[in-house]
Design a protein around this motif. Structure first.
Motif, PDB file in Angstrom:
ATOM      1  N   SER A 159       0.834  -1.207   0.000  1.00 20.64           N
ATOM      2  CA  SER A 159       0.000   0.000   0.000  1.00 20.64           C
ATOM      3  C   SER A 159       0.863   1.249   0.000  1.00 20.64           C
ATOM      4  N   TRP A 160       1.902   1.241   0.818  1.00 22.17           N
ATOM      5  CA  TRP A 160       2.778   2.422   0.874  1.00 22.17           C
ATOM      6  C   TRP A 160       3.514   2.621  -0.451  1.00 22.17           C
ATOM      7  N   ASN A 161       4.081   1.545  -0.984  1.00 21.85           N
ATOM      8  CA  ASN A 161       4.875   1.670  -2.202  1.00 21.85           C
ATOM      9  C   ASN A 161       4.034   2.038  -3.418  1.00 21.85           C
ATOM     10  N   ARG A 162       2.825   1.518  -3.495  1.00 20.96           N
ATOM     11  CA  ARG A 162       2.015   1.739  -4.688  1.00 20.96           C
ATOM     12  C   ARG A 162       1.149   2.994  -4.606  1.00 20.96           C
ATOM     13  N   ILE A 163       0.776   3.411  -3.402  1.00 21.54           N
ATOM     14  CA  ILE A 163      -0.091   4.584  -3.273  1.00 21.54           C
ATOM     15  C   ILE A 163       0.677   5.793  -2.787  1.00 21.54           C
ATOM     16  N   GLY A 164       1.557   5.595  -1.822  1.00 26.63           N
ATOM     17  CA  GLY A 164       2.263   6.746  -1.265  1.00 26.63           C
ATOM     18  C   GLY A 164       3.743   6.777  -1.542  1.00 26.63           C
TER      19      GLY A 164
END
Length: 235
Positions: A226-231
């Motif tokens: 989630s962090w790598n792909r969205i933020g």
């Protein structure tokens, strides 16, 4: 800011189901329907939506496609152009023609960008696949403002670029976006089945676990992904 811009648009379809989307006949329908435009414009009159509208307009007007940039630079640019300009198209109707033209013209870059991509490389295929997905969504949003010739040209360009995406699940997600756009029921079902088969393909975790999902339904990589792909750096 980029996260909320996406969530704002995605919120419009929270109650829609995949079968309804897949069989929809009228554009737009993939992420937002035409009748939702007025609601989204109303939100943009107050915070925090007002500030997001300003950001979308600013980015839509300033972003350019880097003709001499790297392949990853071009994919990132296409992703951002489609994302911000599609939202600006919805919330700033007074300048809708400008945004429509920018999306239309940006889609044309796939004709020269797609053939250069090496689908064995993560950066080319995953970042490129994200840009491709956003291009299909943006085309759906502006569809009704395009001439028949413009629609055919844009669809033909994206149709030619839907194949060859690699890197596990990306190879199903990118073409599935176009299949949904076209309402191709057979291809939708085939890609869904392949996607599901890849998700639940037996891995080495034991106890019936797959490569992605544990036996009790958890997705262990969820937080980091989630962090790598969205933020993360390229989102």
């Amino acid at each position: 800011m980029k996260i909320v811009l996406k969530l704002w648009l995605y919120a419009a379809v929270a109650s829609q189901t995949l079968p309804a989307l897949a069989l929809a006949a009228d554009h737009p329908f993939l992420i937002v329907k035409q009748e939702k435009f007025t609601e989204l414009q109303g939100r943009a009159l107050q915070s925090p939506w007002k500030e997001m509208k300003a950001t979308a307009i600013s980015m839509a007007n300033s972003l350019t496609y880097p003709i001499s940039g790297t392949k990853i630079d071009k994919s990132k640019a296409l992703h951002k152009i489609m994302n911000y300009t599609a939202l600006a198209y919805i919330v700033d109707p007074a300048n809708r023609v400008t945004y429509k033209n920018k999306i239309r013209d940006s889609i044309s870059h796939w004709s020269t960008h797609y053939p250069t991509l090496n689908h064995a490389l993560w950066g080319d295929t995953v970042i490129g696949g994200s840009a491709y997905f956003m291009s299909v969504v943006a085309l759906d949003i502006i569809y009704n403002d395009l001439t028949p010739t413009e629609r055919i040209n844009a669809e033909n360009i994206l149709a030619a670029a839907q194949y060859g995406w690699n890197w596990t699940l990306n190879r199903f997600g990118a073409p599935l976006a176009f299949a949904l756009f076209k309402g191709d029921r057979a291809r939708i079902d085939s890609l869904k089945q392949s996607y599901r088969g890849d998700i639940f393909y037996p891995g080495s975790g034991g106890l019936g676990e797959s490569r992605y999902v544990t036996a009790d339904g958890a997705y262990p990589a969820g937080v980091s992904y989630s962090w790598n792909r969205i933020g993360g750096g390229w989102a």
